[in-house]
Design a protein around this motif. Structure first.
Motif, short mmCIF file in Angstrom:
data_model
loop_
_atom_site.label_atom_id
_atom_site.label_comp_id
_atom_site.label_asym_id
_atom_site.label_seq_id
_atom_site.Cartn_x
_atom_site.Cartn_y
_atom_site.Cartn_z
N LEU A 243 0.83 -1.21 0.00
CA LEU A 243 0.00 0.00 0.00
C LEU A 243 0.86 1.26 0.00
O LEU A 243 0.60 2.20 -0.77
CB LEU A 243 -0.93 -0.02 1.22
N LEU A 244 1.88 1.29 0.82
CA LEU A 244 2.74 2.48 0.89
C LEU A 244 3.53 2.67 -0.40
O LEU A 244 3.62 3.79 -0.92
CB LEU A 244 3.68 2.36 2.09
N TYR A 245 4.11 1.60 -0.92
CA TYR A 245 4.92 1.73 -2.13
C TYR A 245 4.07 2.15 -3.33
O TYR A 245 4.53 2.91 -4.20
CB TYR A 245 5.65 0.42 -2.42
N SER A 246 2.83 1.66 -3.40
CA SER A 246 1.94 2.07 -4.50
C SER A 246 1.66 3.56 -4.43
O SER A 246 1.64 4.25 -5.47
CB SER A 246 0.64 1.28 -4.43
N VAL A 263 -4.64 9.12 1.90
CA VAL A 263 -5.35 7.97 1.35
C VAL A 263 -4.92 6.67 2.03
O VAL A 263 -5.76 5.87 2.49
CB VAL A 263 -5.13 7.88 -0.18
N ILE A 264 -3.62 6.44 2.12
CA ILE A 264 -3.16 5.19 2.72
C ILE A 264 -3.43 5.19 4.22
O ILE A 264 -3.67 4.12 4.81
CB ILE A 264 -1.67 4.94 2.42
N SER A 265 -3.42 6.35 4.86
CA SER A 265 -3.77 6.41 6.28
C SER A 265 -5.22 6.00 6.50
O SER A 265 -5.53 5.30 7.48
CB SER A 265 -3.53 7.82 6.83
N ILE A 266 -6.11 6.42 5.61
CA ILE A 266 -7.52 6.04 5.72
C ILE A 266 -7.66 4.52 5.61
O ILE A 266 -8.38 3.89 6.40
CB ILE A 266 -8.35 6.76 4.64
N TYR A 268 -5.36 2.19 6.19
CA TYR A 268 -4.80 1.54 7.38
C TYR A 268 -5.76 1.64 8.56
O TYR A 268 -5.92 0.69 9.33
CB TYR A 268 -3.45 2.16 7.73
N LEU A 269 -6.40 2.79 8.72
CA LEU A 269 -7.36 2.96 9.81
C LEU A 269 -8.56 2.05 9.64
O LEU A 269 -9.07 1.48 10.61
CB LEU A 269 -7.80 4.42 9.89
N VAL A 270 -9.03 1.90 8.40
CA VAL A 270 -10.16 1.00 8.15
C VAL A 270 -9.80 -0.44 8.49
O VAL A 270 -10.56 -1.15 9.17
CB VAL A 270 -10.61 1.12 6.68
N CYS A 271 -8.63 -0.88 8.07
CA CYS A 271 -8.22 -2.26 8.33
C CYS A 271 -8.00 -2.51 9.82
O CYS A 271 -8.42 -3.54 10.36
CB CYS A 271 -6.94 -2.58 7.56
N THR A 272 -7.36 -1.57 10.51
CA THR A 272 -7.14 -1.75 11.94
C THR A 272 -8.44 -1.71 12.72
O THR A 272 -8.58 -2.41 13.74
CB THR A 272 -6.19 -0.67 12.48
N THR A 273 -9.41 -0.93 12.26
CA THR A 273 -10.71 -0.90 12.93
C THR A 273 -11.42 -2.25 12.81
O THR A 273 -11.98 -2.76 13.78
CB THR A 273 -11.58 0.22 12.33
N VAL A 274 -11.38 -2.83 11.62
CA VAL A 274 -12.00 -4.14 11.42
C VAL A 274 -11.30 -5.20 12.27
O VAL A 274 -11.94 -6.03 12.92
CB VAL A 274 -11.96 -4.53 9.93
#
Length: 323
Positions: A243-246, A263-266, A268-274
């Motif tokens: 995700l970061l390299y893209s 964008v990538i912070s959003i 990461y936050l979505v994945c960590t919330t799940v």
């Protein structure tokens, strides 16, 4: 004036008016601190949403960009595969660490000492440059014997292999200590009692030791999964399209650095919330029947309690007790 007495019927009757009611203490300092924090958070959020330098239209434009979604898929695959292999290897290492065999215990301790004592980023770079030390990986007879099978190191260790090996070996060292701590948390008399009941070692471990150890193992393991999701961004140093390299590839061309980082912070936050939501459900499953202290009621429970008290008071006012 008659004295008020509490009889058995009034204790059993929920609509009966109690002789006295406990009044909770008022914490004005807490309310003031909460108000200050809310105002500061609202001010920060307003500043972020109204700051044109964030370029929110660009954020929404690239939020579901194909390269970003491909990088997100790579990150999730790395997290799932590396965490699964890390847990399996960590269980093996924990068993060796707790073994009475001094050789296994010492080797396992040395493994944990090395992989927990060196940074993950250094380990990834080391595996990426392993061909400088060993240009060819081979299976041969020890001490200079003939080669049985072999291949070039760069052909075996591609970017995916380097990332998975680096993340797995590092994670297994931490999981070994988590598993060992969970197993040691179960009192010894539990296994002794199971043995007295005629259970064999496997049945004792499966029915007695493991369910109790999982209550200790699951919470830190959930934290490790979330940490693995974020630590997988380090594979961008070896040019694997996570995700970061893209995002780096995109903002190196359009120079929209801040919007792409948002964008990538959003994501990461979505994945960590799940993952946090799933972790809480797993913890509740393995923590059934264990007293974890007094829990404060939630908002709906407070509303129901307030409604029941108001209805009881209205019923008591409609039907007053004779003096």
């Amino acid at each position: 004036m008659k004295a008020v007495t509490v009889t058995e019927s009034t204790r059993l009757d929920p609509s009966a008016t109690p002789p006295s009611e406990l009044v909770p203490m008022r914490h004005s300092g807490r309310a003031l601190a909460a108000l200050v924090i809310l105002v500061a958070a609202a001010s920060l959020g307003y500043s972020a949403m109204t700051n044109d330098n964030f370029e929110w239209p660009v954020v929404w434009e690239y939020l579901f960009h194909p390269e970003i979604m491909q990088g997100l898929g790579t990150t999730l695959i790395l997290t799932g595969v590396s965490m699964t292999l890390g847990i399996i290897l960590g269980i093996v290492l924990a068993a060796c660490r707790m073994s009475e065999n001094r050789v296994l215990s010492t080797l396992s301790g040395a493994y944990l000492w090395f992989f927990r004592g060196t940074p993950l980023l250094v380990q990834l770079i080391f595996w990426f440059n392993l061909s400088a030390l060993y240009p060819r990986l081979s299976l041969s007879v020890p001490f200079g014997g003939p080669e049985i099978a072999g291949a070039a190191t760069n052909g075996v260790l591609n970017l995916w292999a380097v990332a998975i090996i680096g993340l797995t070996l590092n994670e297994s060292a931490y999981m070994a200590e988590i598993v060992r701590g969970g197993l040691l948390s179960v009192p010894r008399h539990q296994s002794e009692a199971a043995t007295a009941l005629g259970m064999n070692r496997w049945l004792t471990f499966h029915r007695v030791i493991l369910p109790q150890a999982l209550r200790v193992i699951v919470p830190p393991t959930g934290n490790q999964v979330i940490g693995m999701l974020k630590h997988s961004s380090l594979v961008s140093i070896i040019a694997l399209s996570d995700l970061l390299y893209s995002a780096q590839l995109i903002y190196s061309q359009n120079f929209r650095t801040i919007p792409l980082l948002v964008v990538i912070s959003i994501w990461y936050l979505v994945c960590t919330t799940v993952l946090s939501y799933a972790q809480s459900h797993i913890e509740r499953h393995y923590g059934r029947g264990v007293h974890v202290g007094v829990q404060r009621p939630g908002g709906l429970a407070k509303l129901r309690s307030l409604g029941s008290r108001l209805s009881q008071r209205s019923q008591s006012n409609d039907n007053p007790n004779p003096a």
